[in-house]
Enzyme design. Structure first.
Site, PDB file in Angstrom:
ATOM      1  N   GLY A  37      -7.747  -2.878   3.906  1.00 22.18           N
ATOM      2  CA  GLY A  37      -8.415  -3.740   4.882  1.00 22.18           C
ATOM      3  C   GLY A  37      -9.918  -3.674   4.735  1.00 22.18           C
ATOM      4  O   GLY A  37     -10.657  -3.655   5.730  1.00 22.18           O
ATOM      5  N   ALA A  38     -10.393  -3.663   3.472  1.00 21.55           N
ATOM      6  CA  ALA A  38     -11.809  -3.396   3.201  1.00 21.55           C
ATOM      7  C   ALA A  38     -12.704  -4.619   3.300  1.00 21.55           C
ATOM      8  O   ALA A  38     -13.922  -4.501   3.154  1.00 21.55           O
ATOM      9  CB  ALA A  38     -11.953  -2.776   1.808  1.00 21.55           C
TER      10      ALA A  38
ATOM     11  N   ASN B 262      -6.761   1.757   6.778  1.00 17.81           N
ATOM     12  CA  ASN B 262      -7.452   0.983   7.800  1.00 17.81           C
ATOM     13  C   ASN B 262      -6.777  -0.349   8.104  1.00 17.81           C
ATOM     14  O   ASN B 262      -6.913  -0.872   9.208  1.00 17.81           O
ATOM     15  CB  ASN B 262      -8.900   0.744   7.347  1.00 17.81           C
ATOM     16  CG  ASN B 262      -9.599  -0.308   8.179  1.00 17.81           C
ATOM     17  OD1 ASN B 262      -9.930  -0.099   9.337  1.00 17.81           O
ATOM     18  ND2 ASN B 262      -9.819  -1.481   7.583  1.00 17.81           N
TER      19      ASN B 262
ATOM     20  N   TYR C 127       2.194  -3.790  20.051  1.00 17.87           N
ATOM     21  CA  TYR C 127       0.984  -3.295  19.394  1.00 17.87           C
ATOM     22  C   TYR C 127       0.784  -1.820  19.732  1.00 17.87           C
ATOM     23  O   TYR C 127       0.518  -0.994  18.850  1.00 17.87           O
ATOM     24  CB  TYR C 127      -0.242  -4.105  19.807  1.00 17.87           C
ATOM     25  CG  TYR C 127      -1.514  -3.543  19.224  1.00 17.87           C
ATOM     26  CD1 TYR C 127      -1.759  -3.607  17.856  1.00 17.87           C
ATOM     27  CD2 TYR C 127      -2.456  -2.911  20.035  1.00 17.87           C
ATOM     28  CE1 TYR C 127      -2.910  -3.064  17.304  1.00 17.87           C
ATOM     29  CE2 TYR C 127      -3.614  -2.376  19.501  1.00 17.87           C
ATOM     30  CZ  TYR C 127      -3.834  -2.452  18.137  1.00 17.87           C
ATOM     31  OH  TYR C 127      -4.976  -1.898  17.596  1.00 17.87           O
TER      32      TYR C 127
ATOM     33  N   ASP D  45      -1.258  -7.537  -0.208  1.00 18.74           N
ATOM     34  CA  ASP D  45      -0.956  -7.476   1.225  1.00 18.74           C
ATOM     35  C   ASP D  45      -0.097  -6.242   1.452  1.00 18.74           C
ATOM     36  O   ASP D  45       0.964  -6.103   0.837  1.00 18.74           O
ATOM     37  CB  ASP D  45      -0.193  -8.745   1.639  1.00 18.74           C
ATOM     38  CG  ASP D  45       0.011  -8.860   3.147  1.00 18.74           C
ATOM     39  OD1 ASP D  45       0.045  -7.818   3.828  1.00 18.74           O
ATOM     40  OD2 ASP D  45       0.164  -9.995   3.634  1.00 18.74           O
TER      41      ASP D  45
END
Length: 250
Positions: free
Chosen positions: A9-10, A85, A151, A58
């Site tokens: 997730g950079a 992350n 979540y 992904d």
């Protein structure tokens, strides 16, 4: 020897800020994300400071994730620091109205994706008997709030996995940490509210955490002496007291 970190997730938010923070301190980078143009821009920016390699995949796709990490060139294969992350919230509905696609996305990214990436990296760490894994959790992993159901469940799972990793990897001298932010002003709410106007109100009336704030804490954790592990960190902005209490001026 310079260390190498792999960050999922950079391409935005906390992941991007962490990549920038690590580069300032000479940590080489493997940057992972779904948006090639953003990966390319970040590589161009940070290559002035450290060696950078990018991987486009992904985390929800198990085979693509494992295949991508397997293709790392020799000079990037030794991952000393793993920052799990990648994560998202989708929707904010009471459980009786929940969207199954949203549920799948949250569990697939936040839980299974973290596991897939970890599975690819951990064997190298156990073989070397060194390494540091930081899982980016959330205050939602500490406290369930209205309409947070799935979540919150996914982030509770992240904490359970983190604790399980710490126990299992203890004989190998591998550090495992969880950094758990509260409200952070990133693209997070745009995703959660699916681009609706509601996202614009989330950060109004107070100063939320910024991605850089979290990145600085992540670097602090990885820069501690060998005998020190920050096992679990909960971060709030000053205006936030809990998941449901935020002191807003409007």
């Amino acid at each position: 020897m310079k260390k190498t970190a792999l960050i999922t997730g950079a391409t935005s938010g906390i992941g991007k800020a962490t990549a920038e923070e690590f580069a300032k301190h000479g940590i080489h980078l493997v940057l992972c994300g779904r948006r090639q143009e953003r990966l390319d821009a970040l590589r161009k920016e940070l290559s002035k400071q450290v060696n950078v390699y990018t991987l486009k995949f992904d985390v929800r796709d198990r085979s693509k994730t494992l295949e991508a990490i397997e293709t790392l060139p020799t000079e990037f294969k030794q991952i000393d620091i793993l920052i799990n992350n990648a994560g998202n919230a989708h929707g904010l509905d009471p459980v009786q109205n929940g969207n199954l696609d949203d549920w799948d996305a949250m569990m697939d990214i936040n839980v299974k994706g973290l596991l897939y990436v970890s599975k690819a990296i951990i064997p190298g760490m156990t073989e070397r008997e060194s390494g540091h894994i930081i899982n980016i959790g959330s205050s939602a992993g500490k406290e369930v709030y209205p309409k947070g159901n799935v979540y919150c469940a996914s982030k509770h799972a992240v904490l359970a996995i983190t604790e399980g990793m710490r126990i299992d990897l203890n004989p190998f001298g591998i550090k495992v940490s969880a950094i758990n932010p509260g409200l952070v002003e990133t693209e997070f709410s745009q995703v959660r509210f699916k681009g609706s106007a509601s996202a614009n109100n989330v950060y109004k009336g107070y100063k939320a955490l910024q991605a850089q704030d979290v990145a600085e804490v992540i670097y602090f954790a990885v820069s501690r002496p060998a005998h020190v592990n920050l096992a679990d960190v909960l971060m709030f902005c000053t205006a936030q007291a809990s998941s449901t209490i935020v002191n807003k001026t409007i």
